[in-house]
Design an enzyme around this catalytic site. Structure first.
Site, short mmCIF file in Angstrom:
data_model
loop_
_atom_site.label_atom_id
_atom_site.label_comp_id
_atom_site.label_asym_id
_atom_site.label_seq_id
_atom_site.Cartn_x
_atom_site.Cartn_y
_atom_site.Cartn_z
N GLY A 180 2.80 1.22 -2.19
CA GLY A 180 1.71 2.02 -1.38
C GLY A 180 1.77 1.57 -0.04
CB THR A 181 3.48 0.52 2.15
OG1 THR A 181 3.30 0.16 3.71
CG2 THR A 181 4.82 0.88 2.05
CB THR A 182 3.17 4.82 5.75
OG1 THR A 182 2.33 5.69 4.90
CG2 THR A 182 4.05 5.97 6.45
#
Lengths: 269, 202
Positions: free
Chosen positions: A55-57
């Site tokens: 869960g990240t960008t």
């Protein structure tokens, strides 16, 4: 039974032939493995638990002046936000950056390990390691642990003698060279903005704004990305942190709230 | 399945008034689809219901409730009291005991002599009456903490608005699946104020 850790050993012996006196010399770290029947897949379930946690960008792209690297700063555990201020851009050495996506511990440990190996290469060969070489080192190490539940989706960005370099390396053992990458659950949204606004000949400021905008849009749409959008630039003299803007403020900068007409309804009582 | 769309609803009691607030995000797991989704519905001027949980069930349940309330209004020629309404919702939910609606209602209203009434229910109709505040949704644990810390009894309308807004915004900032703004209704005996909150849009 100790696992084969030849990938972790330093190059050659730094001392002469072993003659008992040096038996206390520190050996390379090795990991103990559990006694299980299904050695290769015993962590399959653990992997499934960890899988959605990319869960990240993060994103990085090469342009005329160098490499731009940007990431958000949210750490989520399922639905709970555990932190809004995680450093996802890891400084391997003064001219190379790595991004973190997936398991935080995995990324931090293996990036630091990579930094150690890069420095040893520098000392042994009297020249800096290339980005190609560094990413290959990391990819080979991760390939050895394939299927064991490591979760790493990282980009190695740096500037070496051949100019800017950008590689994507992941825990499945994949390694790709490219001009633009985005990793994480928010990457589709970041790709949309990045691919639309990308030109090779941008100035540093334009590229920084593109990176910041792409991260902002990803944090808006993706629930697992948020916090602070940090942007780093890698040029001929190494990396420099350009900005770290809180995404909430960016939103109101890009889309200021229009004051709307307030209606008041009078009702007969 | 309660975490499919994401939601956060809180209702608080003040001095002869109440406030009910919700977030505004509609998502499909991690992806945000809309940032202006309405979760709090007005049944009549002194009765509001907020529906947390699966968005489709929330909308359908709301439509059923409006239907039942309008029939009641035609037959009895008056508005439903909040306590009666709560029993109606509870009965409707229990009718579907073995194939439930996946939503958690939060009911807030002014009853006889404008005494504020709040209650929440689980998805099969178990009523939980409270005197101070009730919460529902994916951010409910954070909301419990925030409300417990910030609540004081007998607050006036303005102070109640501030308190409930702060509790909502700080709780949804710890939840990936809710937030993106806030919607607050403050209801006193004489007026209903609807406000939209600027929140973190991430």
């Amino acid at each position: 039974m100790k696992f084969d850790t030849s990938g972790l050993e330093s190059h050659g012996q730094l001392v002469g032939a072993s003659d008992g006196l040096f038996s206390g010399f520190p050996t390379a770290p090795s990991f103990e493995i559990p006694n299980t029947t299904d050695f290769d897949c015993f962590q399959k379930e653990a992997i499934q638990m960890v899988k959605p946690a990319k869960g990240t960008t993060t994103l990085a792209f090469i342009f005329k002046e160098g490499v731009m690297v940007a990431a958000d700063s949210r750490a989520s555990m399922g639905g709970y936000i555990s932190s809004q201020s995680v450093k996802k851009i890891i400084e391997i050495n003064p001219y190379m950056l790595g991004t973190m996506a997936g398991g935080a511990a995995d990324c931090q440990f293996w990036h630091r390990n990579l930094g150690i190996k890069c420095r040893l290469h520098e000392l042994a060969n009297k020249r800096r390691i290339s980005v190609t070489g560094a990413s290959k080192l990391l990819a080979n190490i991760l390939y050895n642990y394939r299927g064991m539940g490591l979760s790493v989706g990282t980009m190695i960005a740096g500037w070496d003698e051949t100019g800017p370099g950008l590689y994507y390396v992941d825990s499945e053992g994949g390694r790709l060279k490219g001009m633009r990458f985005s990793v994480g659950s928010g990457s589709p949204y970041a790709y949309g903005v990045l691919d639309n606004g990308y030109r090779y000949d941008m100035s540093v400021d334009e590229a920084a704004e593109l990176a910041r905008r792409a991260i902002y849009h990803a944090t808006f749409r993706d629930g697992a990305s948020g916090g602070v959008a940090s942007v780093y630039y890698v040029g001929p003299d190494g990396w420099k942190k350009l900005s770290g803007d809180d995404v909430a403020e960016l939103h109101y900068n890009y889309y200021p709230v229009q004051p709307s007409v307030v209606e008041q309804v009078m009702v007969e009582t | 399945i309660f975490e499919y769309n994401g939601s956060a609803i809180v209702a608080m009691v003040g001095k002869n008034c109440f406030a009910i607030a919700s977030d505004r995000r509609l998502g499909v797991q991690l992806q945000t689809i809309a940032t202006d989704f309405q979760r709090i519905y007005k049944i009549h001027d002194k009765l509001f219901i907020g529906l947390a949980g699966l968005a489709t069930d929330a909308q359908t349940l709301y439509q059923k409730l409006v239907f039942r309330h309008k029939l009641y209004q035609l037959r009895e020629e008056r508005d439903m009291k909040p306590q009666t309404f709560a029993s109606l919702v509870s009965a409707l939910l229990y009718e579907k005991r073995f194939g439930p609606f996946f939503c958690q209602p939060v009911i807030a209203g002014l009853g006889d002599e404008d005494k504020p009434f709040i209650c929440t229910m689980d998805s099969i109709g178990a009523k939980e009456l409270a005197k101070d505040f009730v919460v529902a949704g994916t951010a409910s644990e954070s909301l419990y903490g925030a409300c417990e810390a910030m609540f004081k009894p007998d607050m006036e309308a303005e102070e109640l608005f501030e308190t409930i807004s702060q509790a909502l915004l700080s709780s949804v900032d710890r939840d990936c699946l809710s937030g993106w703004g806030g919607h607050v209704y403050v209801v006193t005996a004489t007026e209903v104020t609807e406000r939209i909150l600027k929140g973190r849009m991430d």
